[in-house]
Structures are given as C-alpha cells and as structure tokens.
Design a protein around this motif. Structure first.
Motif, PDB file in Angstrom:
ATOM      1  N   GLN A   1       0.866  -1.275  -0.017  1.00 10.50           N
ATOM      2  CA  GLN A   1      -0.156  -0.230   0.188  1.00 10.50           C
ATOM      3  C   GLN A   1       0.913   1.155  -0.085  1.00 10.50           C
ATOM      4  OE1 GLN A   1      -0.393   2.201   3.112  1.00 10.50           O
ATOM      5  NE2 GLN A   1      -1.785   3.755   1.719  1.00 10.50           N
ATOM      6  N   ASN A   2       0.584   2.261  -0.767  1.00  4.78           N
ATOM      7  CA  ASN A   2       1.005   3.574  -0.773  1.00  4.78           C
ATOM      8  C   ASN A   2       0.119   4.815  -1.212  1.00  4.78           C
ATOM      9  OD1 ASN A   2       3.411   5.231  -0.362  1.00  4.78           O
ATOM     10  ND2 ASN A   2       4.634   3.822  -1.437  1.00  4.78           N
ATOM     11  N   GLY A   3      -0.070   5.584  -0.292  1.00  5.91           N
ATOM     12  CA  GLY A   3      -0.995   6.664  -0.681  1.00  5.91           C
ATOM     13  C   GLY A   3      -2.426   6.068  -0.742  1.00  5.91           C
ATOM     14  N   PHE A   4      -3.092   6.414  -1.979  1.00  8.39           N
ATOM     15  CA  PHE A   4      -4.503   5.836  -1.851  1.00  8.39           C
ATOM     16  C   PHE A   4      -4.648   4.608  -2.827  1.00  8.39           C
ATOM     17  CE2 PHE A   4      -3.794   8.241  -5.914  1.00  8.39           C
ATOM     18  CZ  PHE A   4      -4.300   7.769  -6.891  1.00  8.39           C
ATOM     19  N   ALA A   5      -3.474   4.137  -3.070  1.00  7.14           N
ATOM     20  CA  ALA A   5      -3.218   2.786  -3.963  1.00  7.14           C
ATOM     21  C   ALA A   5      -2.860   1.537  -3.198  1.00  7.14           C
ATOM     22  CB  ALA A   5      -2.354   2.998  -4.971  1.00  7.14           C
ATOM     23  N   PHE A   6      -3.384   0.559  -3.677  1.00 13.99           N
ATOM     24  CA  PHE A   6      -2.875  -0.942  -3.026  1.00 13.99           C
ATOM     25  C   PHE A   6      -2.746  -1.930  -4.169  1.00 13.99           C
ATOM     26  CE2 PHE A   6      -3.740  -4.999  -1.328  1.00 13.99           C
ATOM     27  CZ  PHE A   6      -2.872  -5.187  -0.318  1.00 13.99           C
ATOM     28  N   GLN A   7      -1.421  -2.351  -4.288  1.00 13.68           N
ATOM     29  CA  GLN A   7      -1.127  -3.426  -5.063  1.00 13.68           C
ATOM     30  C   GLN A   7      -0.988  -4.660  -4.754  1.00 13.68           C
ATOM     31  OE1 GLN A   7       2.654  -3.106  -7.037  1.00 13.68           O
ATOM     32  NE2 GLN A   7       2.180  -4.312  -8.879  1.00 13.68           N
ATOM     33  N   PHE A   8      -1.517  -5.901  -5.418  1.00 10.69           N
ATOM     34  CA  PHE A   8      -1.619  -7.132  -4.646  1.00 10.69           C
ATOM     35  C   PHE A   8      -1.283  -8.167  -5.894  1.00 10.69           C
ATOM     36  CE2 PHE A   8      -4.582 -10.231  -2.112  1.00 10.69           C
ATOM     37  CZ  PHE A   8      -3.411 -10.491  -1.250  1.00 10.69           C
ATOM     38  N   ASN A   9      -0.093  -9.060  -5.799  1.00 12.66           N
ATOM     39  CA  ASN A   9       0.309  -9.731  -6.703  1.00 12.66           C
ATOM     40  C   ASN A   9       0.198 -11.304  -6.193  1.00 12.66           C
ATOM     41  OD1 ASN A   9       1.642  -8.161  -9.008  1.00 12.66           O
ATOM     42  ND2 ASN A   9       2.570  -7.188  -7.312  1.00 12.66           N
ATOM     43  N   TYR A  10      -0.314 -11.928  -7.380  1.00  8.50           N
ATOM     44  CA  TYR A  10      -0.470 -13.471  -6.828  1.00  8.50           C
ATOM     45  C   TYR A  10      -0.660 -14.364  -7.945  1.00  8.50           C
ATOM     46  CZ  TYR A  10      -5.270 -12.136  -6.979  1.00  8.50           C
ATOM     47  OH  TYR A  10      -6.655 -11.664  -7.363  1.00  8.50           O
ATOM     48  N   THR A  11      -0.477 -15.663  -7.754  1.00  6.03           N
ATOM     49  CA  THR A  11      -0.837 -16.782  -8.943  1.00  6.03           C
ATOM     50  C   THR A  11      -2.171 -17.325  -8.434  1.00  6.03           C
ATOM     51  OG1 THR A  11       1.473 -16.972  -9.231  1.00  6.03           O
ATOM     52  CG2 THR A  11       0.094 -18.691  -9.978  1.00  6.03           C
ATOM     53  N   LEU A  12      -3.170 -17.255  -9.342  1.00  8.64           N
ATOM     54  CA  LEU A  12      -4.432 -17.872  -9.274  1.00  8.64           C
ATOM     55  C   LEU A  12      -4.387 -19.039 -10.047  1.00  8.64           C
ATOM     56  CD1 LEU A  12      -7.340 -17.059  -8.308  1.00  8.64           C
ATOM     57  CD2 LEU A  12      -7.801 -16.367 -10.447  1.00  8.64           C
ATOM     58  N   ASN A  13      -5.029 -20.165  -9.463  1.00 12.23           N
ATOM     59  CA  ASN A  13      -5.388 -21.191 -10.175  1.00 12.23           C
ATOM     60  C   ASN A  13      -6.878 -21.189 -10.743  1.00 12.23           C
ATOM     61  OD1 ASN A  13      -2.981 -22.785  -9.406  1.00 12.23           O
ATOM     62  ND2 ASN A  13      -4.157 -23.221  -7.407  1.00 12.23           N
ATOM     63  N   LEU A  14      -6.756 -21.181 -12.146  1.00  6.80           N
ATOM     64  CA  LEU A  14      -7.981 -20.666 -12.734  1.00  6.80           C
ATOM     65  C   LEU A  14      -8.594 -21.929 -13.605  1.00  6.80           C
ATOM     66  CD1 LEU A  14     -10.126 -18.429 -13.928  1.00  6.80           C
ATOM     67  CD2 LEU A  14      -8.629 -18.172 -15.627  1.00  6.80           C
ATOM     68  N   THR A  15      -9.737 -22.400 -13.048  1.00 10.22           N
ATOM     69  CA  THR A  15     -10.327 -23.485 -13.899  1.00 10.22           C
ATOM     70  C   THR A  15     -11.326 -23.028 -14.921  1.00 10.22           C
ATOM     71  OG1 THR A  15     -10.039 -24.879 -11.714  1.00 10.22           O
ATOM     72  CG2 THR A  15     -11.594 -25.522 -13.330  1.00 10.22           C
ATOM     73  N   LEU A  16     -10.928 -23.531 -16.083  1.00  7.31           N
ATOM     74  CA  LEU A  16     -11.902 -23.311 -17.336  1.00  7.31           C
ATOM     75  C   LEU A  16     -12.004 -24.525 -18.031  1.00  7.31           C
ATOM     76  CD1 LEU A  16      -9.971 -20.054 -18.702  1.00  7.31           C
ATOM     77  CD2 LEU A  16     -12.345 -20.337 -17.499  1.00  7.31           C
ATOM     78  N   ASP A  17     -13.292 -25.076 -18.286  1.00  5.46           N
ATOM     79  CA  ASP A  17     -13.540 -26.406 -19.017  1.00  5.46           C
ATOM     80  C   ASP A  17     -12.899 -27.510 -18.346  1.00  5.46           C
ATOM     81  OD1 ASP A  17     -15.060 -24.886 -20.748  1.00  5.46           O
ATOM     82  OD2 ASP A  17     -13.374 -24.425 -21.988  1.00  5.46           O
ATOM     83  N   ASN A  18     -13.142 -27.512 -17.092  1.00  4.82           N
ATOM     84  CA  ASN A  18     -12.403 -28.742 -16.118  1.00  4.82           C
ATOM     85  C   ASN A  18     -10.891 -28.948 -16.431  1.00  4.82           C
ATOM     86  OD1 ASN A  18     -15.009 -29.458 -15.397  1.00  4.82           O
ATOM     87  ND2 ASN A  18     -15.382 -30.781 -17.151  1.00  4.82           N
ATOM     88  N   LYS A  19     -10.315 -27.767 -16.608  1.00  2.00           N
ATOM     89  CA  LYS A  19      -8.813 -27.625 -16.882  1.00  2.00           C
ATOM     90  C   LYS A  19      -8.356 -26.355 -16.011  1.00  2.00           C
ATOM     91  CE  LYS A  19      -4.892 -28.216 -19.833  1.00  2.00           C
ATOM     92  NZ  LYS A  19      -4.187 -28.474 -21.019  1.00  2.00           N
ATOM     93  N   THR A  20      -7.339 -26.759 -15.166  1.00  2.00           N
ATOM     94  CA  THR A  20      -6.805 -25.595 -14.348  1.00  2.00           C
ATOM     95  C   THR A  20      -5.618 -24.947 -14.781  1.00  2.00           C
ATOM     96  OG1 THR A  20      -7.674 -26.693 -12.343  1.00  2.00           O
ATOM     97  CG2 THR A  20      -5.964 -24.892 -11.986  1.00  2.00           C
ATOM     98  N   TYR A  21      -5.635 -23.715 -14.741  1.00  2.00           N
ATOM     99  CA  TYR A  21      -4.374 -22.773 -15.313  1.00  2.00           C
ATOM    100  C   TYR A  21      -3.879 -22.218 -14.165  1.00  2.00           C
ATOM    101  CZ  TYR A  21      -6.496 -24.132 -19.933  1.00  2.00           C
ATOM    102  OH  TYR A  21      -7.100 -24.793 -20.984  1.00  2.00           O
TER     103      TYR A  21
END
Length: 184
Positions: free
Chosen positions: A117-137
């Motif tokens: 966080q800095n000033g009025f901003a917040f940055q969040f970085n992460y790796t998401l396990n995204l499931t599409l059509d029964n496959k995870t990316y």
C-alpha cells in the motif's frame, strides 16, 4: 537503406515504452492513505467485468465480501455471482507485516500473495489457479486498487499467462450504507 535503420529504432522505442510501468511508490504522496484493514472490515459489495485480450467483455459479476480483522490478521470471505449463473467462493487469510506489506493465502491461490500500500493505492500480486472447462491454469494476477473516497474503491487487474496479458478485470467496490446485495 533508411528502412533498415527504422526497424531497429522501432524495436528500441517499442521496448522502452513497453518496459515502463507504474510502481506503488508513484502514489507515495497521495492522501488520504488507503487502509485496507479499515475498508475491508464489515460488508462490501462490488460489481465487475472480465475482458479478454481484445477488450471484449466475456463475463459480468457481482461479489459480496465480508471482512473481519483482528489486529493485523484478517479474513475476507468473497462470494462471486456471475451473469452465466456460476457462483464461486474465495476466502482470503491476510496478515499485515511489520514492514507494512500484506501476505495472503486463499484456496485458489498458489503460494503467497504479496500486497503493498502507498497513498490511495494498493497493489496485490499473486498466482491464481483458474479452472476453465475442467482444466486448471496458473495465471499471474497484478491487482491494483485505488480508493476514491471512504465508500468507493476502483480495481484494475491484469491477468497474464507466460507474461502475456490474457484478460483484464475491472471492479467497483462500494461500502456505503445500507450495503446492497447481489441479485441472485
């Protein structure tokens, strides 16, 4: 012969422009500071869209968030309602560290999310396990929140796979009372 000189020049300019990016420290002197512990304590509602790499809106959604902070530890329970009928859940466990950064985990997040966080901003970085059509990316999420006022926050997220942007997510958070609910 001039054409041959233009090609390397084009690539140099393109590289310089594309390598420029915003840093969280760019917002250091902006006020008031965004306190996510305070903002995401209690109920918040958000509306958003997902756009593909061509900026076409693929999905719309509403999310209900219930936050509970005890000291520097918080839980954000999120329920997503998508326009295609899908309902999904994410439960963040967040901790504010002594250096002011945040660490987070969730059931669909690979490893540890890092927030700054800095000033009025917040940055969040992460790796998401995204499931599409029964496959995870696994996709890299670069999440930016900007507090507009005490009730409203804008969010822009870039989703990348192999360093290439595959989607953008835009959200509008509101915690003005009475807090609304998503229509189910």
């Amino acid at each position: 012969m001039n054409r041959l000189y233009n090609i390397p020049l084009f690539f140099i300019v393109f590289f310089l422009i594309s390598s420029c990016s915003t840093a969280i420290t760019d917002y250091q002197n902006s006020n008031p500071p965004f306190d996510i512990k305070s903002y995401f304590n209690g109920e918040v509602i958000a509306w958003g869209i997902v756009q593909d790499y061509n900026n076409k809106v693929n999905r719309r959604f509403c999310v209900e968030i219930k936050g509970d902070w005890q000291g520097n530890t918080g839980i954000l329970a999120e329920t997503f309602y998508f326009n295609d009928g899908e309902v999904s859940y994410r439960n963040w466990q967040l901790t504010k560290k002594a250096d002011g950064t945040y660490r987070g985990t969730a059931e669909d997040v690979e490893g540890i999310a890092i927030g700054k966080q800095n000033g009025f901003a917040f940055q969040f970085n992460y790796t998401l396990n995204l499931t599409l059509d029964n496959k995870t990316y696994q996709v890299a999420m670069d999440d930016w929140m900007y507090q507009i006022d005490e009730h409203k926050v804008m969010n822009k997220t870039s989703m990348k796979k192999f360093g290439v942007e595959v989607a953008n997510i835009t959200l509008f958070f509101d915690k003005e009372l009475p807090v609304k609910q998503c229509q189910k």
